[in-house]
Design a protein around this motif. Sequence first.
Motif, short mmCIF file in Angstrom:
data_model
loop_
_atom_site.label_atom_id
_atom_site.label_comp_id
_atom_site.label_asym_id
_atom_site.label_seq_id
_atom_site.Cartn_x
_atom_site.Cartn_y
_atom_site.Cartn_z
N ILE A 159 18.00 19.07 35.03
CA ILE A 159 18.20 19.78 36.17
C ILE A 159 18.75 18.86 37.27
O ILE A 159 19.56 18.84 38.06
CB ILE A 159 17.23 20.72 36.70
CG1 ILE A 159 17.17 22.04 35.52
CG2 ILE A 159 17.31 21.19 38.04
CD1 ILE A 159 16.03 22.82 35.80
N ALA A 160 17.84 17.73 37.38
CA ALA A 160 17.98 16.62 38.41
C ALA A 160 19.16 15.75 38.16
O ALA A 160 19.90 15.75 39.29
CB ALA A 160 16.62 15.54 38.30
N ASP A 161 19.58 15.52 36.98
CA ASP A 161 20.80 14.98 36.74
C ASP A 161 22.27 15.78 37.03
O ASP A 161 22.98 15.27 37.72
CB ASP A 161 20.97 14.66 35.24
CG ASP A 161 19.88 13.48 34.66
OD1 ASP A 161 19.61 12.68 35.56
OD2 ASP A 161 19.90 13.41 33.39
N ALA A 162 22.04 17.02 36.81
CA ALA A 162 23.11 17.83 37.07
C ALA A 162 23.36 18.22 38.53
O ALA A 162 24.45 17.92 39.14
CB ALA A 162 22.93 19.10 36.31
N GLU A 163 22.17 18.24 39.25
CA GLU A 163 22.09 18.36 40.60
C GLU A 163 22.51 17.03 41.28
O GLU A 163 23.64 17.00 42.30
CB GLU A 163 20.77 18.57 41.40
CG GLU A 163 20.53 20.24 41.06
CD GLU A 163 18.97 20.36 41.37
OE1 GLU A 163 18.30 19.61 41.44
OE2 GLU A 163 18.69 21.74 41.40
N ALA A 164 22.32 15.90 40.81
CA ALA A 164 22.65 14.57 41.35
C ALA A 164 24.33 14.36 41.10
O ALA A 164 24.97 13.88 41.96
CB ALA A 164 22.03 13.64 40.69
N GLU A 165 24.71 14.86 40.12
CA GLU A 165 26.37 14.65 39.76
C GLU A 165 27.02 16.00 40.38
O GLU A 165 28.20 15.96 40.29
CB GLU A 165 26.48 14.92 38.15
CG GLU A 165 26.03 13.53 37.49
CD GLU A 165 25.93 13.79 36.01
OE1 GLU A 165 26.36 14.68 35.25
OE2 GLU A 165 25.62 12.78 35.28
#
Length: 165
Positions: free
Chosen positions: A88-94
């Motif tokens: 989730i954090a990776d997707a949000e960061a991207e």
Amino acid sequence: MSKTLNNLMEAFAGESQANRKYLAYAKQAEKEGLPQVAKLFRAAADAETIHAHGHLRNAGKIGDTLSNLKDAIAGETHEFESMYPAMIADAEAEGNKVAARYFTFANKAEQVHATLYKKMLETMENPVDVDYYNCSVCGYTHEGAFEGDKCPICGAAPKAFYKVD
């Protein structure tokens, strides 16, 4: 881990993914009015399941039901405590809001699955006979017929739920 065990687990993962992919392809073929193509995808998906189960069995990864429930609890817990939060954090960061939203759905559903497995572990010797219903949008699993106004995870209408056989 021995090379053979590593290969068995790699083959299990690949065959498992092929099964799911082919079932998704079958659904798409059905939507496009191509039932014979869908039938072929489902047949191949079933064969991939046979392969996956054989690899898992040969790897010694299928235990008794008590061990399998404990393994399922550990797997679901890992997913909702570690795996999905990082995704989730990776997707949000991207800036990928669609992926982040669906990872969030899956994360919440995995928590429910872990809870259901724990409940079954506690009552395994005398389980309550109950049907399970899944939300076809997010994978939320509900004990008994779903009678709510909307899915508690994704907000889908009750018609999105189906009984698991």
